[in-house]
Design a protein around this motif. Sequence first.
Motif, PDB file in Angstrom:
ATOM      1  N   ASN A  90      -1.972 -15.154  16.757  1.00  0.00           N
ATOM      2  CA  ASN A  90      -1.989 -13.597  17.099  1.00  0.00           C
ATOM      3  C   ASN A  90      -1.023 -13.003  16.169  1.00  0.00           C
ATOM      4  OD1 ASN A  90      -3.579 -13.785  19.320  1.00  0.00           O
ATOM      5  ND2 ASN A  90      -1.965 -14.622  20.557  1.00  0.00           N
ATOM      6  N   ILE A  91      -1.455 -11.852  15.847  1.00  0.00           N
ATOM      7  CA  ILE A  91      -0.334 -11.016  14.764  1.00  0.00           C
ATOM      8  C   ILE A  91       0.676 -10.121  15.809  1.00  0.00           C
ATOM      9  CG2 ILE A  91      -0.296  -9.234  13.154  1.00  0.00           C
ATOM     10  CD1 ILE A  91      -1.354 -12.018  12.449  1.00  0.00           C
ATOM     11  N   ASP A  92       1.749 -10.487  15.613  1.00  0.00           N
ATOM     12  CA  ASP A  92       2.956  -9.628  16.449  1.00  0.00           C
ATOM     13  C   ASP A  92       3.418  -8.202  15.780  1.00  0.00           C
ATOM     14  OD1 ASP A  92       3.328 -11.451  18.670  1.00  0.00           O
ATOM     15  OD2 ASP A  92       3.944 -12.737  16.650  1.00  0.00           O
ATOM     16  N   LEU A  93       3.056  -8.487  14.107  1.00  0.00           N
ATOM     17  CA  LEU A  93       3.707  -7.324  13.270  1.00  0.00           C
ATOM     18  C   LEU A  93       2.571  -6.949  12.203  1.00  0.00           C
ATOM     19  CD1 LEU A  93       5.806  -5.083  12.296  1.00  0.00           C
ATOM     20  CD2 LEU A  93       7.078  -7.072  11.282  1.00  0.00           C
ATOM     21  N   LEU A  94       2.204  -5.954  12.190  1.00  0.00           N
ATOM     22  CA  LEU A  94       1.382  -5.495  10.805  1.00  0.00           C
ATOM     23  C   LEU A  94       2.200  -4.449  10.057  1.00  0.00           C
ATOM     24  CD1 LEU A  94      -1.153  -5.340   9.126  1.00  0.00           C
ATOM     25  CD2 LEU A  94      -2.017  -3.415  10.918  1.00  0.00           C
ATOM     26  N   VAL A  95       2.622  -4.895   8.976  1.00  0.00           N
ATOM     27  CA  VAL A  95       3.090  -4.028   8.051  1.00  0.00           C
ATOM     28  C   VAL A  95       2.089  -3.452   7.018  1.00  0.00           C
ATOM     29  CG1 VAL A  95       5.171  -3.546   6.236  1.00  0.00           C
ATOM     30  CG2 VAL A  95       5.516  -5.191   8.092  1.00  0.00           C
ATOM     31  N   ASN A  96       1.527  -2.309   6.905  1.00  0.00           N
ATOM     32  CA  ASN A  96       0.712  -1.706   6.264  1.00  0.00           C
ATOM     33  C   ASN A  96       1.493  -1.097   5.079  1.00  0.00           C
ATOM     34  OD1 ASN A  96      -2.008  -2.025   7.430  1.00  0.00           O
ATOM     35  ND2 ASN A  96      -1.264  -0.460   8.911  1.00  0.00           N
ATOM     36  N   ASN A  97       1.886  -1.956   3.910  1.00  0.00           N
ATOM     37  CA  ASN A  97       2.398  -1.330   2.930  1.00  0.00           C
ATOM     38  C   ASN A  97       1.626  -1.330   1.565  1.00  0.00           C
ATOM     39  OD1 ASN A  97       5.094  -1.656   0.782  1.00  0.00           O
ATOM     40  ND2 ASN A  97       3.607  -3.266   0.172  1.00  0.00           N
ATOM     41  N   ALA A  98       0.443  -1.668   1.493  1.00  0.00           N
ATOM     42  CA  ALA A  98      -0.387  -1.585   0.232  1.00  0.00           C
ATOM     43  C   ALA A  98      -0.628   0.090   0.111  1.00  0.00           C
ATOM     44  CB  ALA A  98      -1.719  -2.252   0.342  1.00  0.00           C
ATOM     45  N   GLY A  99      -0.332   0.525  -0.948  1.00  0.00           N
ATOM     46  CA  GLY A  99      -0.487   1.777  -1.423  1.00  0.00           C
ATOM     47  C   GLY A  99      -0.204   2.161  -2.882  1.00  0.00           C
ATOM     48  N   LEU A 100      -0.506   3.065  -3.339  1.00  0.00           N
ATOM     49  CA  LEU A 100      -0.304   3.633  -4.952  1.00  0.00           C
ATOM     50  C   LEU A 100      -0.573   5.042  -5.226  1.00  0.00           C
ATOM     51  CD1 LEU A 100      -3.331   2.359  -7.115  1.00  0.00           C
ATOM     52  CD2 LEU A 100      -3.429   2.881  -4.517  1.00  0.00           C
ATOM     53  N   ALA A 101      -0.015   5.273  -6.242  1.00  0.00           N
ATOM     54  CA  ALA A 101      -0.354   6.707  -6.930  1.00  0.00           C
ATOM     55  C   ALA A 101      -0.775   6.583  -8.208  1.00  0.00           C
ATOM     56  CB  ALA A 101       0.907   7.617  -6.874  1.00  0.00           C
ATOM     57  N   LYS A 102      -1.844   7.393  -8.370  1.00  0.00           N
ATOM     58  CA  LYS A 102      -2.531   7.358  -9.952  1.00  0.00           C
ATOM     59  C   LYS A 102      -2.518   8.868 -10.475  1.00  0.00           C
ATOM     60  CE  LYS A 102      -4.973   4.176 -10.812  1.00  0.00           C
ATOM     61  NZ  LYS A 102      -4.824   2.934 -11.981  1.00  0.00           N
ATOM     62  N   GLY A 103      -1.651   8.910 -11.430  1.00  0.00           N
ATOM     63  CA  GLY A 103      -1.510  10.101 -12.469  1.00  0.00           C
ATOM     64  C   GLY A 103      -0.757  11.134 -11.618  1.00  0.00           C
ATOM     65  N   PHE A 137       5.782   0.924  -8.799  1.00  0.00           N
ATOM     66  CA  PHE A 137       4.942   2.187  -8.460  1.00  0.00           C
ATOM     67  C   PHE A 137       4.818   3.118  -9.447  1.00  0.00           C
ATOM     68  CE2 PHE A 137       5.086   6.472  -6.868  1.00  0.00           C
ATOM     69  CZ  PHE A 137       4.273   6.631  -6.022  1.00  0.00           C
ATOM     70  N   SER A 138       5.875   3.543 -10.423  1.00  0.00           N
ATOM     71  CA  SER A 138       5.824   4.528 -11.490  1.00  0.00           C
ATOM     72  C   SER A 138       4.677   3.910 -12.474  1.00  0.00           C
ATOM     73  CB  SER A 138       7.204   4.980 -12.131  1.00  0.00           C
ATOM     74  OG  SER A 138       7.651   5.953 -10.970  1.00  0.00           O
ATOM     75  N   GLU A 139       5.100   2.590 -12.799  1.00  0.00           N
ATOM     76  CA  GLU A 139       4.100   2.080 -13.843  1.00  0.00           C
ATOM     77  C   GLU A 139       2.833   2.010 -13.645  1.00  0.00           C
ATOM     78  OE1 GLU A 139       5.118  -1.607 -15.447  1.00  0.00           O
ATOM     79  OE2 GLU A 139       6.982  -1.317 -15.151  1.00  0.00           O
ATOM     80  N   VAL A 140       2.392   1.937 -12.389  1.00  0.00           N
ATOM     81  CA  VAL A 140       0.964   2.058 -11.753  1.00  0.00           C
ATOM     82  C   VAL A 140       0.450   3.736 -11.986  1.00  0.00           C
ATOM     83  CG1 VAL A 140      -0.556   1.948  -9.928  1.00  0.00           C
ATOM     84  CG2 VAL A 140       1.138  -0.077 -10.379  1.00  0.00           C
ATOM     85  N   ARG A 141       1.527   4.493 -11.548  1.00  0.00           N
ATOM     86  CA  ARG A 141       1.117   6.050 -11.501  1.00  0.00           C
ATOM     87  C   ARG A 141       0.904   6.221 -12.942  1.00  0.00           C
ATOM     88  NH1 ARG A 141       4.101  10.341  -8.014  1.00  0.00           N
ATOM     89  NH2 ARG A 141       2.423  11.535  -7.464  1.00  0.00           N
ATOM     90  N   PHE A 142       1.734   5.895 -14.038  1.00  0.00           N
ATOM     91  CA  PHE A 142       1.432   6.365 -15.387  1.00  0.00           C
ATOM     92  C   PHE A 142       0.587   5.375 -16.071  1.00  0.00           C
ATOM     93  CE2 PHE A 142       5.442   8.400 -14.263  1.00  0.00           C
ATOM     94  CZ  PHE A 142       4.747   9.774 -14.300  1.00  0.00           C
ATOM     95  N   LYS A 143      -0.029   4.500 -15.271  1.00  0.00           N
ATOM     96  CA  LYS A 143      -1.241   3.510 -15.865  1.00  0.00           C
ATOM     97  C   LYS A 143      -0.949   2.579 -17.034  1.00  0.00           C
ATOM     98  CE  LYS A 143      -4.674   7.252 -14.507  1.00  0.00           C
ATOM     99  NZ  LYS A 143      -5.437   7.950 -14.857  1.00  0.00           N
ATOM    100  N   GLY A 144       0.331   1.989 -16.725  1.00  0.00           N
ATOM    101  CA  GLY A 144       0.989   1.068 -17.705  1.00  0.00           C
ATOM    102  C   GLY A 144       1.848   1.605 -18.588  1.00  0.00           C
ATOM    103  N   ASP A 145       2.102   2.801 -18.598  1.00  0.00           N
ATOM    104  CA  ASP A 145       3.112   3.536 -19.539  1.00  0.00           C
ATOM    105  C   ASP A 145       4.764   3.058 -19.185  1.00  0.00           C
ATOM    106  OD1 ASP A 145       4.704   5.114 -21.275  1.00  0.00           O
ATOM    107  OD2 ASP A 145       3.093   6.515 -21.495  1.00  0.00           O
ATOM    108  N   LYS A 146       5.240   2.156 -19.482  1.00  0.00           N
ATOM    109  CA  LYS A 146       6.626   1.623 -19.089  1.00  0.00           C
ATOM    110  C   LYS A 146       7.481   2.912 -19.326  1.00  0.00           C
ATOM    111  CE  LYS A 146       5.620  -3.482 -19.271  1.00  0.00           C
ATOM    112  NZ  LYS A 146       5.818  -3.497 -17.848  1.00  0.00           N
ATOM    113  N   GLU A 147       7.707   3.487 -20.660  1.00  0.00           N
ATOM    114  CA  GLU A 147       8.404   4.346 -21.100  1.00  0.00           C
ATOM    115  C   GLU A 147       8.495   5.539 -20.038  1.00  0.00           C
ATOM    116  OE1 GLU A 147       8.344   5.615 -25.104  1.00  0.00           O
ATOM    117  OE2 GLU A 147       8.567   3.299 -25.795  1.00  0.00           O
ATOM    118  N   LYS A 148       7.305   6.052 -20.020  1.00  0.00           N
ATOM    119  CA  LYS A 148       7.225   7.188 -19.029  1.00  0.00           C
ATOM    120  C   LYS A 148       7.431   6.861 -17.560  1.00  0.00           C
ATOM    121  CE  LYS A 148       3.616  11.118 -18.332  1.00  0.00           C
ATOM    122  NZ  LYS A 148       2.430  11.526 -18.746  1.00  0.00           N
ATOM    123  N   ALA A 149       7.425   5.702 -16.909  1.00  0.00           N
ATOM    124  CA  ALA A 149       7.608   5.343 -15.918  1.00  0.00           C
ATOM    125  C   ALA A 149       9.136   5.213 -15.714  1.00  0.00           C
ATOM    126  CB  ALA A 149       7.071   3.763 -15.627  1.00  0.00           C
TER     127      ALA A 149
END
Length: 254
Positions: free
Chosen positions: A81-94, A191-203
Amino acid sequence: MNRLKGKTAIVTGATAGIGYKTTELLAEQGVHLVVTGRREERLEEIKEKLESEYEVKVQTAAFDIRDADACRSFVESLTANIDLLVNNAGLAKGTDPVYDAEFDDWNTMIDTNVKGLLYLSRLIIPQMKERNTGHIINVGSTAGHESYAGGVVYTATKHAVKAITESTKKDLHGTEVRVSMVSPGLVETEFSEVRFKGDKEKAAEVYKGMKPLVAQDIAEIIVFVANRPAHVNIMDTIIYPTAQSSATMVHRDV
């Protein structure tokens, strides 16, 4: 007081950042875990680490939360039985304006941040309602409270998470099932690396000249919210680093 020991929690997006730190802090409290994400090898590393360091059981499930059938198969495979559900998965793109953004980016954000969260909530909540106990914690964002240029769909998805949280609480009115949300501002993770599609400097520029929040800060708040007495339901927490006052107001020492 530890009110969590011996309970079982699902944490989505557990392979890094806030999700991973949340699993670690919950394990410290003696919570058995079901950790999900798309990186199977990383999930197995987490399982090995947490089970060796803490007296908890860890189950892993590698799948894409955007896939409704995969979500259903995952829930059907659960043995506890599940007592706690943490809906954490999420992202920004662009950060493109609405008139120049890519449809694929929009679909990825909507399918992950909104539909994926809904899928698991829909599949887990019935067992909580039947047992008249449980807790859903949705990881939202300050973007769910304030929209900004370049974030038309990301902020829309996080506004949706806020609406989903509030409506879910009302749908469960009269039960003992709790529903909460945690809304971070600038947190330095992948998060920011994903948002900027792998651009570490921009992140890196996102956090330049200021001290952002880190995953540990938000994980501590998630665990605090989960550990309140059964009659206490924290609906939301808005967390900024001290240097941030809104989505667009960030003090930088540069």
